[in-house]
Design an enzyme around this catalytic site. Sequence first.
Site, PDB file in Angstrom:
ATOM      1  N   ASP A 484       3.496 -11.970   3.565  1.00 18.86           N
ATOM      2  CA  ASP A 484       4.825 -12.459   2.721  1.00 18.86           C
ATOM      3  C   ASP A 484       5.804 -12.764   3.537  1.00 18.86           C
ATOM      4  O   ASP A 484       6.859 -13.292   2.995  1.00 18.86           O
ATOM      5  CB  ASP A 484       5.011 -11.491   1.933  1.00 18.86           C
TER       6      ASP A 484
HETATM    7  C1  BGC Z   1       7.669  -6.591   2.508  1.00 19.09           C
HETATM    8  C2  BGC Z   1       6.244  -7.223   2.206  1.00 19.09           C
HETATM    9  C3  BGC Z   1       5.971  -7.300   0.783  1.00 19.09           C
HETATM   10  C4  BGC Z   1       7.052  -8.294   0.260  1.00 19.09           C
HETATM   11  C5  BGC Z   1       6.873  -8.550  -1.185  1.00 19.09           C
HETATM   12  C6  BGC Z   1       8.777  -7.652   1.973  1.00 19.09           C
HETATM   13  O1  BGC Z   1       9.885  -7.037   1.912  1.00 19.09           O
HETATM   14  O2  BGC Z   1       7.935  -6.695   3.850  1.00 19.09           O
HETATM   15  O3  BGC Z   1       5.332  -6.335   2.819  1.00 19.09           O
HETATM   16  O4  BGC Z   1       4.860  -7.770   0.554  1.00 19.09           O
HETATM   17  O5  BGC Z   1       8.152  -7.779   0.522  1.00 19.09           O
HETATM   18  O6  BGC Z   1       7.560  -7.742  -2.019  1.00 19.09           O
HETATM   19  C1  NOJ Z   2       2.313  -6.234   0.977  1.00 14.42           C
HETATM   20  C2  NOJ Z   2       1.902  -7.282   0.029  1.00 14.42           C
HETATM   21  O1  NOJ Z   2       1.428  -6.488  -1.032  1.00 14.42           O
HETATM   22  C3  NOJ Z   2       0.729  -8.116   0.520  1.00 14.42           C
HETATM   23  O2  NOJ Z   2       0.618  -8.972  -0.524  1.00 14.42           O
HETATM   24  C4  NOJ Z   2       0.995  -8.669   1.533  1.00 14.42           C
HETATM   25  O3  NOJ Z   2      -0.059  -9.496   1.984  1.00 14.42           O
HETATM   26  C5  NOJ Z   2       1.432  -7.654   2.705  1.00 14.42           C
HETATM   27  N1  NOJ Z   2       2.535  -6.948   2.231  1.00 14.42           N
HETATM   28  C6  NOJ Z   2       1.718  -8.509   3.882  1.00 14.42           C
HETATM   29  O4  NOJ Z   2       3.243  -9.101   3.940  1.00 14.42           O
END
Ligand code: BGC
Ligand code: NOJ
Length: 798
Positions: A484
């Site tokens: 993400d």
């Molecule tokens: C986090 C991710 C997460 C994303 C979506 C980011 O700040 O590092 O792990 O999936 O937010 O909420």
């Molecule tokens: C947490 C999110 O829930 C997931 O969808 C994502 O793939 C990982 N973070 C990596 O960014």
Amino acid sequence: MKQYGYFDDDVREFVITDPATPWPWINYLGSEDFFSLISNTAGGYCFCKDAKFRRILRYRYNGVPMDSGGRYYYIKDGDCVWNPGWKPCKTPLDRYECRHGMGYTRIIGEKDGLRAEAQFFVPRGSRCEVHRLRLTNTGAAGKCVQLYSFVEWCLWNASTDMENFQRNLSTGEVEIGDRILYHKTEYRERRDHYAFLGANRPFDGFDTDRDAFLGPYNGFDAPQQVLQGTSGHSVAHGWSPVAAQRFDLNLAPGATEELIFVLGYVENTPEAKFSAPGVINKAPAEAMLRAFDTTEKVDAAFAALRAYWDDLLGRFSLRSSVPELDRTVNIWNQYQCMVTFFMSRSASYFESGIGRGMGFRDSNQDLAGIVHLIPERARQRILDIAATQFPDGGCYHQYQPLTKRGNHDIGGGFGDDPLWLIFGTVAYIKETGDFGILEERVPFDNQAGTEVPLLEHLKISFSRVAGNLGPHGLPLIGRADWNDCLNLNCFSDNPDESFQTTENKTEGSRAESLMIAGLFVAEGKDFAELLARPEVAAPEAEVAWVQEAVGRMESAVKAHGWDGEWFLRAYDYYGRKIGSSENEESKIFIESQGWCGIARIGAVEGLCDKALDAASKYLECEHGLVLNAPAFTSYIKDYGEISSYPQGYKENGGIFCHNNPWIIIAEAMAGRAEDAWRHYCKISPAFAKDQSLRKVEPYVFCQMVAGAEAARPGEGKNSWLTGTAAWTWKTVSEFILGIKPQYDGLLVEPCIPVRIGTYRVRRRFRDAEYDLTVRLTGRGGSFRIPYRPGFQALEIEL
Ligand code: BGC
Ligand code: NOJ
């Protein structure tokens, strides 16, 4: 190396012996639609169905001290006031023990010859927490004590509860019975639900106004009424409604008093809302209390809960020479998979329950952890997820569990999302053999009249990615792929913009993802296999269309995705390489090594082995494989959120445990048992030695453990709600122990060091039950077990 607890595997419990754990160590109660989070000091909250919209107890995030709010029982014994779970009074106890088990928590506190045993669980088929409290006078003299219950109500919407004080402080309403205190805020208008705290005997005093109970300037640790041994008989009108009951108890030496509390949630039909004007219909609450108001009834409900978990966990059990492995496989990994499936990423001590709904990709991946446990619920989940897809194959990134509608705030546009629907559906069908699901008619964006068979949703998922390629023939990344935080079209210099939803530049974007390329090839192969099954019998041309797209993608990866020693991670907006030896920082990323490895792209040319070697060489540290190395040292606008994290944390050089299994699976597919095993042990909590360093619960996987470049490597964060649960389960069950569900049966194909010797797996599969003894001889290979209902015991040498 301070330890705070230990595993008690015979009863499937983790036992905490010191309440001052480095971070609250929590458990979850509930398995249907009423759920609770409960910490080792009884902190936490509960909700029905939706952690945001139907929050029952108030909880303070960022609270000081941490973990403020919960179900607190206070005991006043002479001048001493204490809690069985130590908090909030923190009166030193003579003995403390907390046992987190499967869907229940037991806390024992002892002080000055009085033992309090509290048992908390959500009975199957109910919408309540049952708290059984047993007080025993272990001393030689009689005791006169007062016991207080206490919970603080949330005004239902957990988000506005924390914000809209101009309204909230005027809306609170309660009703008062002789055993039950009711919370009915907003019931007068559009809500037909209320909550209550009941006891199985009349109370001697009560409070329902927080400030009257605590005293206006006191915290939970010094409730004025308890310190005085009194009750204010306060009736909340606005401000902050609570439920606090007082019981005056006389305990002869050796005597035990048992009280049962029910913290429940009731929904009435609009016609049956009121029993008199303005008076709530209490019959359902009274019935719920009656259902659990004796020791026998609670025992029976608890036995039913135990039986439920015995049955579930009996579906896959292992006996091996490695206790840490058995413990993970038999108990905690499967348990975490269930919790993660229920909660998605909504409610934990790292997720507020008000932010994210259910993730499209997250929920599909979570299926892999539970298809063998609760296939019916997996089936429903797949149909719910598919219904949030758009006709062009794109999809909402998230949806709300209560409404099952796509979340407009975040929208769509994440390049990998559609492929996960294939992943989840394939996992489900391989486990259940239920090809019928493919014929279920599912709408687009929940619009009635747009229904098509689920199989069509899978096809457009595939074609969406197949038709959305960049200049190298690789998938366009969109807002992000699985990572993400790799935001290649965002270009944000405004701190008030969300990295996930901002696309300041997309026109002419060339940003492509090698992670999606690997995922596409792996899922494309699975999809072609599914289409070709006799049960599906798709036209040959369709199968060929999928295979050709997969073949083209493999060629594109080999031509443009290989950096010489490992797979590139991406091309950015301008078409420049990311995750290449040419880069100054983050020369190598884990995701593309994992997915191209699983897809076996270039395996014959030796690319997969090289990529896996590189992962071990450049990404592996003491606690696992980091996501990227070396981590970014400053913010890079072209890359987005990934570079916003300090080095060693989260997506910037953290051990993002979710993706370690991809490497482990790729290692297993390459037949490299020692590497697979080593990586697996490093991220598995049962093998972690230092509870203080890890900081979070020693019984569940974390989303992230701080990596080698972090200030405190090895410190865990984001425990519980992570795709790591399902992925480690898939890894250990299918690739390490090698019990792989197939459309026609099981394939036994382990990849585990020979020194582990012999292990035994008991596996229920559809209407069959297998007792498999696997003897490792070093020969390797696989063994196919065609599906046949009934019991079979097999000895297999591999
Ligand atoms: C986090 C991710 C997460 C994303 C979506 C980011 O700040 O590092 O792990 O999936 O937010 O909420
Ligand atoms: C947490 C999110 O829930 C997931 O969808 C994502 O793939 C990982 N973070 C990596 O960014």
